[in-house]
Design a protein around this motif. Structure first.
Motif, PDB file in Angstrom:
ATOM      1  N   VAL A 305       0.859  -1.186   0.000  1.00  0.00           N
ATOM      2  CA  VAL A 305       0.000   0.000   0.000  1.00  0.00           C
ATOM      3  C   VAL A 305       0.892   1.231   0.000  1.00  0.00           C
ATOM      4  CG1 VAL A 305      -1.817   1.269   1.178  1.00  0.00           C
ATOM      5  CG2 VAL A 305      -1.818  -1.239   1.229  1.00  0.00           C
ATOM      6  N   ASP A 306       0.933   1.933  -1.133  1.00  0.00           N
ATOM      7  CA  ASP A 306       1.773   3.124  -1.258  1.00  0.00           C
ATOM      8  C   ASP A 306       1.005   4.420  -1.044  1.00  0.00           C
ATOM      9  OD1 ASP A 306       4.184   1.807  -1.801  1.00  0.00           O
ATOM     10  OD2 ASP A 306       3.629   1.547  -3.898  1.00  0.00           O
ATOM     11  N   GLY A 307      -0.326   4.392  -1.180  1.00  0.00           N
ATOM     12  CA  GLY A 307      -1.091   5.619  -1.036  1.00  0.00           C
ATOM     13  C   GLY A 307      -2.580   5.345  -1.106  1.00  0.00           C
ATOM     14  N   PRO A 308      -3.414   6.400  -1.112  1.00  0.00           N
ATOM     15  CA  PRO A 308      -4.878   6.254  -1.074  1.00  0.00           C
ATOM     16  C   PRO A 308      -5.435   5.405  -2.207  1.00  0.00           C
ATOM     17  CG  PRO A 308      -4.239   8.525  -0.620  1.00  0.00           C
ATOM     18  CD  PRO A 308      -2.993   7.817  -1.041  1.00  0.00           C
ATOM     19  N   GLU A 309      -4.827   5.508  -3.403  1.00  0.00           N
ATOM     20  CA  GLU A 309      -5.353   4.715  -4.518  1.00  0.00           C
ATOM     21  C   GLU A 309      -5.193   3.222  -4.264  1.00  0.00           C
ATOM     22  OE1 GLU A 309      -1.070   5.512  -5.127  1.00  0.00           O
ATOM     23  OE2 GLU A 309      -2.806   6.745  -4.592  1.00  0.00           O
ATOM     24  N   ASP A 310      -4.122   2.839  -3.566  1.00  0.00           N
ATOM     25  CA  ASP A 310      -3.917   1.427  -3.237  1.00  0.00           C
ATOM     26  C   ASP A 310      -4.906   0.958  -2.177  1.00  0.00           C
ATOM     27  OD1 ASP A 310      -1.818   0.965  -5.014  1.00  0.00           O
ATOM     28  OD2 ASP A 310      -0.322   1.673  -3.583  1.00  0.00           O
ATOM     29  N   VAL A 311      -5.315   1.859  -1.293  1.00  0.00           N
ATOM     30  CA  VAL A 311      -6.299   1.503  -0.274  1.00  0.00           C
ATOM     31  C   VAL A 311      -7.615   1.103  -0.934  1.00  0.00           C
ATOM     32  CG1 VAL A 311      -7.673   2.361   1.666  1.00  0.00           C
ATOM     33  CG2 VAL A 311      -5.242   2.948   1.502  1.00  0.00           C
ATOM     34  N   GLU A 312      -8.052   1.879  -1.923  1.00  0.00           N
ATOM     35  CA  GLU A 312      -9.312   1.558  -2.597  1.00  0.00           C
ATOM     36  C   GLU A 312      -9.181   0.288  -3.426  1.00  0.00           C
ATOM     37  OE1 GLU A 312     -12.000   2.988  -1.673  1.00  0.00           O
ATOM     38  OE2 GLU A 312     -10.708   4.188  -0.364  1.00  0.00           O
ATOM     39  N   ARG A 313      -8.043   0.128  -4.084  1.00  0.00           N
ATOM     40  CA  ARG A 313      -7.816  -1.115  -4.826  1.00  0.00           C
ATOM     41  C   ARG A 313      -7.867  -2.312  -3.886  1.00  0.00           C
ATOM     42  NH1 ARG A 313      -3.676  -3.940  -4.617  1.00  0.00           N
ATOM     43  NH2 ARG A 313      -2.359  -2.236  -3.832  1.00  0.00           N
ATOM     44  N   LEU A 314      -7.254  -2.165  -2.718  1.00  0.00           N
ATOM     45  CA  LEU A 314      -7.231  -3.243  -1.737  1.00  0.00           C
ATOM     46  C   LEU A 314      -8.632  -3.548  -1.225  1.00  0.00           C
ATOM     47  CD1 LEU A 314      -5.528  -5.151   0.017  1.00  0.00           C
ATOM     48  CD2 LEU A 314      -5.188  -3.267   1.618  1.00  0.00           C
ATOM     49  N   ALA A 315      -9.423  -2.505  -0.989  1.00  0.00           N
ATOM     50  CA  ALA A 315     -10.785  -2.710  -0.497  1.00  0.00           C
ATOM     51  C   ALA A 315     -11.592  -3.580  -1.456  1.00  0.00           C
ATOM     52  CB  ALA A 315     -11.468  -1.365  -0.293  1.00  0.00           C
ATOM     53  N   GLY A 316     -11.343  -3.420  -2.758  1.00  0.00           N
ATOM     54  CA  GLY A 316     -12.048  -4.227  -3.733  1.00  0.00           C
ATOM     55  C   GLY A 316     -11.481  -5.619  -3.904  1.00  0.00           C
ATOM     56  N   ALA A 317     -10.218  -5.793  -3.540  1.00  0.00           N
ATOM     57  CA  ALA A 317      -9.556  -7.082  -3.754  1.00  0.00           C
ATOM     58  C   ALA A 317      -9.787  -8.068  -2.611  1.00  0.00           C
ATOM     59  CB  ALA A 317      -8.050  -6.857  -3.939  1.00  0.00           C
TER      60      ALA A 317
END
Length: 424
Positions: A305-317
């Motif tokens: 997780v490098d930043g906010p965009e990765d948080v949202e990607r992670l939430a979906g994954a």
């Protein structure tokens, strides 16, 4: 035959116990053993009644002279490296000397390979720095692979020979289990979860590079909250250092801490539990749980997780998505969060391939550390769901059958020795 076992790694019982298990299995074949270990493991050798020599990193390159002397005085026929990777790391980083001084001893060298390194990467992180383990292993005629966690089959090259890790670890008797739980203060009818940690992980909070040091400090604070969600009759056995996050989150009356233990004592503690929760590999607790017949859950983080965009990607994954507490924890993390298998280090390139197509993974549940719902649900199933516990018990039994089907360890060792021109 006489063997010198080199197992100088400090702050862990794991590697020395593996070496002692092998030495014990070879005793009936007339093999005599002498161990070179760190003082942290002196108690194990005294309990085993085996001759041993103590060494510490302060010796520096002087450790070579000590090993040369032991080999000569013991009249050794071969040298066993108890964990090839740990041998390289201990002498290169700890003693600041060339690990391959062992090749100047004039004796065959037999490495134990805990990670099937010929089939995976040799890139590891040490104190925040990524390094590549020497490839001497790939030029050696033979390696011995303890099972578990290695796969119970000869490696593709034919050099890696699997053998049963232990023949002494077994389920506790009902009487011994009850006595151990009562000594801990666990009420009858409660469920007891083992959460193992290691002294070197505590050291990472002080001596590692900033990202590793931060992860060592912060992850227990996240996991403590997850454990606190388990049913109120769940008790927690913290074996090893007690990290602040666990102490703060878990009720004192249900937290049982054992900071120090012997190897035999650890096996009694493990056998007294209803489940194991490991969030790092390699996991000695999960290895032994196969033979102690205790179910377990392994959780690691496969998502950087490098930043906010990765948080949202992670939430979906993640199957369970991201809960609000996990989102807050990620938002408060001042550094990019790495993916990791050997918390708080990475070692992903070594450990991910080791788990692929490995029947050992069928013996445990697996979860992502950042998936709070799946993690908590998995721990509840391990501890309370009879159908899940029965399924895992059947998987452990099938895995033990596969291990039992391996040739006798003395036979496997004789084959390895024969490739080196030795006759046991």
């Amino acid at each position: 035959m006489r063997l010198v076992f080199l197992a100088a790694l400090a702050k862990t019982l794991h590697e020395v116990t593996i070496g002692l298990d092998l030495a014990e299995q070879l005793t009936d074949a007339g093999v005599e053993s002498h161990f070179v270990v760190n003082p942290y493991n002196a108690g194990q050798l005294r309990a085993a009644g085996l001759p041993h020599t103590l060494v510490e990193p302060e010796l520096g390159a002087g450790v070579r002279e000590v090993v040369h002397r032991i080999v000569k005085e013991f009249r050794a026929d071969a040298v066993v490296l108890v964990d090839y990777l740990a041998h390289w790391m201990t002498f290169k980083v700890g003693y600041r000397t060339d690990p391959w001084f062992v090749e100047d001893l004039g004796l065959p060298v037999i490495p134990l390979d805990l990670y099937d390194l010929e089939s995976t990467s040799r890139r590891v992180e040490i104190l925040g720095t990524t390094m590549e383990v020497d490839d001497n292993l790939l030029r050696m005629p033979v390696q011995l692979l303890p099972v578990p966690m290695n796969r119970p089959r000869v490696t593709d090259s034919g050099r890696g020979l699997p053998y049963r890790l232990t023949r002494t670890t077994a389920p506790l008797t009902t009487r011994a289990r009850r006595a151990t739980r009562r000594a801990l203060g666990v009420p009858d009818g409660a469920r007891l979860l083992l959460v193992p940690t290691l002294p070197w992980q505590r050291l990472m909070q002080e001596h590692a590079a900033p990202p590793t040091r931060l992860l060592a400090d912060r992850l227990p604070r996240l996991l403590g909250g997850r454990l606190a969600r388990l049913p109120r009759d769940t008790h927690f056995l913290l074996a090893g250092p007690l990290f602040d996050g666990f102490a703060e989150a878990l009720p004192a009356e249900r937290l049982h801490h054992r900071p120090e233990y012997t190897a035999d004592g650890y096996h009694r503690l493990l056998g007294s539990c209803d489940g194991v929760f490991s969030f790092h590999l390699p996991s000695y607790a999960l290895d032994r749980a196969v033979f102690a017949d205790v179910p377990g859950l392994l959780a690691v983080n496969n998502h950087r997780v490098d930043g906010p965009e990765d948080v949202e990607r992670l939430a979906g994954a993640l199957p369970g998505g991201l809960t609000a507490p996990v989102r807050r924890w990620l938002a408060d993390h001042p550094e990019p969060l790495p993916d990791f298998h050997m918390w708080p280090l990475r070692w992903n390139e070594v450990l991910r391939p080791l788990l692929d197509a490995n029947p050992f993974t069928d013996t445990v549940l697996r979860a992502e550390l950042l998936d709070e719902h799946t993690l908590v649900d998995g721990l509840e199933r391990v501890l309370y769901d009879d159908a899940e516990r029965d399924r895992l018990a059947a998987a452990r039994a099938a895995y033990r059958d596969a291990v039992t089907a391996l040739p006798a360890t003395a036979h496997t060792f004789a084959e390895a020795a024969g490739r080196l021109g030795l006759t046991p």
